[in-house]
Motif scaffolding. Structure first.
Motif, PDB file in Angstrom:
ATOM      1  N   ASN A 138       0.832  -1.206   0.000  1.00  0.00           N
ATOM      2  CA  ASN A 138       0.000   0.000   0.000  1.00  0.00           C
ATOM      3  C   ASN A 138       0.866   1.255   0.000  1.00  0.00           C
ATOM      4  OD1 ASN A 138      -2.398  -1.453   0.030  1.00  0.00           O
ATOM      5  ND2 ASN A 138      -2.527  -1.495   2.267  1.00  0.00           N
ATOM      6  N   SER A 139       1.922   1.239   0.805  1.00  0.00           N
ATOM      7  CA  SER A 139       2.836   2.390   0.840  1.00  0.00           C
ATOM      8  C   SER A 139       3.532   2.573  -0.502  1.00  0.00           C
ATOM      9  CB  SER A 139       3.876   2.194   1.948  1.00  0.00           C
ATOM     10  OG  SER A 139       3.266   2.164   3.215  1.00  0.00           O
ATOM     11  N   LEU A 140       3.894   1.451  -1.113  1.00  0.00           N
ATOM     12  CA  LEU A 140       4.571   1.516  -2.411  1.00  0.00           C
ATOM     13  C   LEU A 140       3.637   2.084  -3.483  1.00  0.00           C
ATOM     14  CD1 LEU A 140       7.076   0.945  -4.053  1.00  0.00           C
ATOM     15  CD2 LEU A 140       6.334  -1.420  -4.324  1.00  0.00           C
ATOM     16  N   LYS A 141       2.358   1.718  -3.397  1.00  0.00           N
ATOM     17  CA  LYS A 141       1.396   2.263  -4.371  1.00  0.00           C
ATOM     18  C   LYS A 141       1.290   3.772  -4.226  1.00  0.00           C
ATOM     19  CE  LYS A 141      -3.269   1.759  -6.176  1.00  0.00           C
ATOM     20  NZ  LYS A 141      -4.574   1.048  -6.084  1.00  0.00           N
ATOM     21  N   ASP A 142       1.295   4.260  -2.973  1.00  0.00           N
ATOM     22  CA  ASP A 142       1.260   5.711  -2.753  1.00  0.00           C
ATOM     23  C   ASP A 142       2.470   6.392  -3.381  1.00  0.00           C
ATOM     24  OD1 ASP A 142      -1.088   5.514  -1.339  1.00  0.00           O
ATOM     25  OD2 ASP A 142      -0.128   5.501   0.638  1.00  0.00           O
ATOM     26  N   ILE A 143       3.621   5.748  -3.276  1.00  0.00           N
ATOM     27  CA  ILE A 143       4.846   6.308  -3.862  1.00  0.00           C
ATOM     28  C   ILE A 143       4.724   6.393  -5.373  1.00  0.00           C
ATOM     29  CG2 ILE A 143       7.302   5.882  -4.254  1.00  0.00           C
ATOM     30  CD1 ILE A 143       7.399   4.578  -1.491  1.00  0.00           C
ATOM     31  N   ILE A 144       4.195   5.321  -5.992  1.00  0.00           N
ATOM     32  CA  ILE A 144       4.095   5.267  -7.455  1.00  0.00           C
ATOM     33  C   ILE A 144       3.051   6.240  -7.979  1.00  0.00           C
ATOM     34  CG2 ILE A 144       3.448   3.803  -9.420  1.00  0.00           C
ATOM     35  CD1 ILE A 144       4.541   1.421  -7.814  1.00  0.00           C
ATOM     36  N   LYS A 157       8.918   9.308   3.793  1.00  0.00           N
ATOM     37  CA  LYS A 157       8.179   8.696   4.899  1.00  0.00           C
ATOM     38  C   LYS A 157       7.750   7.269   4.549  1.00  0.00           C
ATOM     39  CE  LYS A 157       3.978   9.232   7.661  1.00  0.00           C
ATOM     40  NZ  LYS A 157       2.759  10.062   7.896  1.00  0.00           N
ATOM     41  N   ASN A 158       7.218   7.093   3.344  1.00  0.00           N
ATOM     42  CA  ASN A 158       6.754   5.769   2.918  1.00  0.00           C
ATOM     43  C   ASN A 158       7.907   4.787   2.756  1.00  0.00           C
ATOM     44  OD1 ASN A 158       3.886   6.011   2.757  1.00  0.00           O
ATOM     45  ND2 ASN A 158       4.116   7.288   0.932  1.00  0.00           N
ATOM     46  N   VAL A 159       9.013   5.269   2.193  1.00  0.00           N
ATOM     47  CA  VAL A 159      10.177   4.396   2.018  1.00  0.00           C
ATOM     48  C   VAL A 159      10.726   3.985   3.386  1.00  0.00           C
ATOM     49  CG1 VAL A 159      12.568   4.260   1.199  1.00  0.00           C
ATOM     50  CG2 VAL A 159      10.805   5.283  -0.249  1.00  0.00           C
ATOM     51  N   GLU A 160      10.752   4.920   4.317  1.00  0.00           N
ATOM     52  CA  GLU A 160      11.231   4.613   5.667  1.00  0.00           C
ATOM     53  C   GLU A 160      10.365   3.527   6.317  1.00  0.00           C
ATOM     54  OE1 GLU A 160      11.876   6.859   9.981  1.00  0.00           O
ATOM     55  OE2 GLU A 160      11.659   8.051   8.143  1.00  0.00           O
ATOM     56  N   GLN A 161       9.053   3.623   6.124  1.00  0.00           N
ATOM     57  CA  GLN A 161       8.145   2.610   6.676  1.00  0.00           C
ATOM     58  C   GLN A 161       8.400   1.249   6.032  1.00  0.00           C
ATOM     59  OE1 GLN A 161       4.015   2.700   5.473  1.00  0.00           O
ATOM     60  NE2 GLN A 161       3.319   2.051   7.511  1.00  0.00           N
ATOM     61  N   ILE A 162       8.597   1.242   4.728  1.00  0.00           N
ATOM     62  CA  ILE A 162       8.848  -0.012   4.006  1.00  0.00           C
ATOM     63  C   ILE A 162      10.146  -0.660   4.478  1.00  0.00           C
ATOM     64  CG2 ILE A 162       9.438  -0.959   1.725  1.00  0.00           C
ATOM     65  CD1 ILE A 162       7.418   1.075   0.544  1.00  0.00           C
ATOM     66  N   VAL A 163      11.175   0.164   4.641  1.00  0.00           N
ATOM     67  CA  VAL A 163      12.477  -0.352   5.088  1.00  0.00           C
ATOM     68  C   VAL A 163      12.359  -0.940   6.500  1.00  0.00           C
ATOM     69  CG1 VAL A 163      14.827   0.284   5.752  1.00  0.00           C
ATOM     70  CG2 VAL A 163      13.852   1.138   3.607  1.00  0.00           C
ATOM     71  N   GLU A 164      11.644  -0.255   7.386  1.00  0.00           N
ATOM     72  CA  GLU A 164      11.465  -0.752   8.753  1.00  0.00           C
ATOM     73  C   GLU A 164      10.743  -2.106   8.766  1.00  0.00           C
ATOM     74  OE1 GLU A 164       9.442   2.238  10.959  1.00  0.00           O
ATOM     75  OE2 GLU A 164      11.207   3.535  11.155  1.00  0.00           O
ATOM     76  N   LEU A 165       9.705  -2.212   7.952  1.00  0.00           N
ATOM     77  CA  LEU A 165       8.968  -3.470   7.892  1.00  0.00           C
ATOM     78  C   LEU A 165       9.820  -4.593   7.297  1.00  0.00           C
ATOM     79  CD1 LEU A 165       5.416  -2.250   6.786  1.00  0.00           C
ATOM     80  CD2 LEU A 165       6.057  -3.244   8.987  1.00  0.00           C
ATOM     81  N   GLU A 166      10.647  -4.248   6.308  1.00  0.00           N
ATOM     82  CA  GLU A 166      11.521  -5.259   5.707  1.00  0.00           C
ATOM     83  C   GLU A 166      12.530  -5.776   6.721  1.00  0.00           C
ATOM     84  OE1 GLU A 166      14.909  -7.062   3.954  1.00  0.00           O
ATOM     85  OE2 GLU A 166      14.995  -4.997   4.753  1.00  0.00           O
ATOM     86  N   GLU A 167      13.079  -4.872   7.528  1.00  0.00           N
ATOM     87  CA  GLU A 167      14.026  -5.286   8.573  1.00  0.00           C
ATOM     88  C   GLU A 167      13.332  -6.156   9.623  1.00  0.00           C
ATOM     89  OE1 GLU A 167      15.522  -1.569   9.953  1.00  0.00           O
ATOM     90  OE2 GLU A 167      17.012  -1.369   8.330  1.00  0.00           O
ATOM     91  N   LYS A 168      12.096  -5.813   9.951  1.00  0.00           N
ATOM     92  CA  LYS A 168      11.323  -6.623  10.899  1.00  0.00           C
ATOM     93  C   LYS A 168      11.093  -8.026  10.325  1.00  0.00           C
ATOM     94  CE  LYS A 168       6.667  -7.185  12.747  1.00  0.00           C
ATOM     95  NZ  LYS A 168       5.266  -6.661  12.731  1.00  0.00           N
TER      96      LYS A 168
END
Length: 540
Positions: free
Chosen positions: A358-364, A372-383
């Motif tokens: 969903n965050s990636l769709k907002d970016i596109i 902000k969206n990329v930071e959220q994606i990176v945090e979730l990927e690390e989790k």
């Protein structure tokens, strides 16, 4: 004669303990799907927790397994301290079933029972039939081992030096009761099996080497000695898990203290339920059960008080290494629970991946709040990296267990799905970083490219949701439709790539844009490929 006694006793003890191990393992397998429901039943209701403690311990025939499992649940955050205290109290009652199994006087039939069950195990065709045979063989070995120990101890009755030794070892005074309880606790702590020491105690009493009062005192101590297993399991655990282990010890020690203080009255009370002259084994089993049932009745109203007390004396961890899953290596003795919880954790991974998408769709689409969206994606990927690691660590541990083929396949499937989902999160992160890099260099995607990416993104999201729903529901009949969805994504990929290459040939564009756009397309294609891998795993 000394060697003959030693060989029979040690051999009988070994066979007895191995029989308990086989019976416990077999019953765990047979009860597998029921154990998976335990977490849904365990609530803040202390009485339900006690019932589940009795139920689980009765099924697996080992209070050590159920208490260590409980410590694991607490450490993983699946149970709170009050719930765990209820389960532990219930486990103390559940473990008394072993004594009643030993009441059955079928020692001479133990060897043929084990032999017949062994043949059924060797020639059994289904996993379930083999498990039943293994459980029965364990039961036969318990009785055969008990018979061997009884035969081994029998000559001691005619040896004056041993008669004199055992006469000194009697619970005919307060000091004698305490000494006998201490010996029982020490023996159980050493062998880490209250069932084994209970078997020895019953054998000594049956042969007349100790009187029934001494046997009861030994059993009291065995209830304390068995708590060492939980204490060992709590080493390296979080503070709440340590509190649960200490509670087990405190409850049993306090219980032994109050019974010891009125030992004479307690023995008289037991005579209302069993006659030691007629059946000393039944008397000992009754003493074991009465002690634990009474202890549970006494301590149940004080669960909250005990929990609060332990919260004060056992400080919270100074540096808490947060686990990202509700899995713990201490739960390995109940593999079916781990398998069930692993699936929940993987579905949690899927939820995080949906958030990333969903965050990636907002970016596109919008191109706003990219950082902000990329930071959220990176945090979730690390989790998700950590989630996948914890899933792998615990599930690889249970792969070494003697699991039925059904559970082996389920564990392998979970490991593969977790690995594929983690890889999907990697590609989503790469896509977001590629777009962020373009934005930082003031290179914008035109409307045509945005439209193509949005189309592919939408199809990939639909494909992911479709496959994840099939995983959640255990639907294996998805191969044909999944392959069609995969083909649709591949067609969109080819179309977008072709249009891009034509535009590169016709119009000059920044090299960074061309490279990044092709990378993004390839990343979506790779996500699709990894979801196909999940489909193939589900379809096996």
């Amino acid at each position: 004669m000394g060697l003959d006694i030693f060989f029979k006793v040690i051999g009988g003890l070994g066979i007895f303990m191995y029989g308990m191990h086989n019976m416990s393992g077999g019953m765990q397998k047979l009860a597998g799907d029921r154990l998976k429901k335990i977490l849904a039943v365990l609530t803040t209701n202390r009485f339900m927790a006690i019932i589940m403690g009795i139920f689980v311990t009765g099924m697996v025939q080992s209070s050590s397994v159920s208490t260590v499992m409980t410590i694991g649940f607490v450490n993983a955050g699946l149970l709170n301290l009050k719930q765990s205290l209820g389960v532990i109290l219930g486990a103390n009652i559940g473990t008394t079933i072993t004594g009643w199994i030993l009441v059955l006087k079928i020692g001479k039939y133990g060897l043929p029972i084990a032999g017949i069950a062994a043949l059924l195990y060797l020639f059994g065709k289904s996993d379930r039939a083999k498990t039943r045979a293994l459980t029965t063989m364990g039961l036969g070995m318990i009785f055969f081992g008990l018979q061997l120990m009884s035969d081994g101890f029998k000559p001691l009755r005619t040896m004056p030096e041993f008669i004199e030794l055992f006469h000194k070892f009697q619970a005919d005074s307060l000091s004698g009761v305490i000494a006998a309880a201490a010996v029982g606790a020490l023996m159980t702590a050493i062998v880490q099996s209250s069932s084994a020491t209970l078997g020895i105690t019953i054998t000594l009493a049956v042969q007349g080497l100790i009187d029934y009062q001494t046997a009861v005192a030994l059993v009291l101590g065995e209830n304390v000695g068995t708590t060492i297993t939980a204490c060992l399991a709590s080493i390296g655990a979080r503070s709440n898990a340590k509190r649960a282990a200490y509670a087990h010890t405190i409850i049993n020690i306090v219980g032994v203290i109050w019974v010891t203080s009125i030992f004479g009255l307690y023995i008289k009370f037991l005579h209302n339920f069993a006659d030691p002259a007629a059946n000393v084994t039944r008397f000992i089993a009754t003493a074991h059960t009465m002690f634990n049932v009474t202890n549970v009745i006494i301590f149940t109203p004080f669960i909250t008080l005990i929990a609060n007390f332990l919260m004060k004396i056992v400080k919270d961890d100074e540096e808490v290494v947060e686990s990202v899953t509700h899995l713990d290596i201490r739960m390995a003795d109940t593999p079916t629970v781990i398998i069930s919880q692993t699936k929940k954790e993987i579905l949690g991974m899927a939820g995080d991946i949906s958030t990333m998408m969903n965050s990636l769709k907002d970016i596109i689409v919008s191109g706003t709040e990219i950082n902000k969206n990329v930071e959220q994606i990176v945090e979730l990927e690390e989790k998700l990296d950590l989630v996948q690691k914890e899933i792998s660590d615990v599930n690889f541990e249970i792969m070494h267990k003697d699991l039925d083929e059904k559970y082996i396949e389920e564990t392998r499937g979970n490991l593969e799905v977790a690995d594929e989902y983690e890889t999907v999160s990697d590609y989503l992160t790469r896509i977001s970083k590629s777009i962020k890099k373009l934005n930082e260099n003031d290179i914008l995607l035109n409307n045509k490219k945005k439209e193509s990416l949005e189309q592919i993104h939408t199809k990939v999201v639909e494909f992911f949701d479709y496959v994840n729903t099939a995983y959640e529901n255990g639907n294996k009949e998805i191969l044909v439709e999944a392959m069609q969805k995969s083909a649709d994504i591949k067609d969109l990929y080819k179309k977008a790539r072709k249009e891009h290459m034509e535009r590169v040939a016709e119009h000059k564009m920044p090299a960074m844009l061309s490279t990044a756009y092709m990378d993004i397309l390839n990343h979506y294609r790779r996500i699709k490929d990894h979801m196909v891998n999940v489909v193939e795993t589900l379809s096996v």
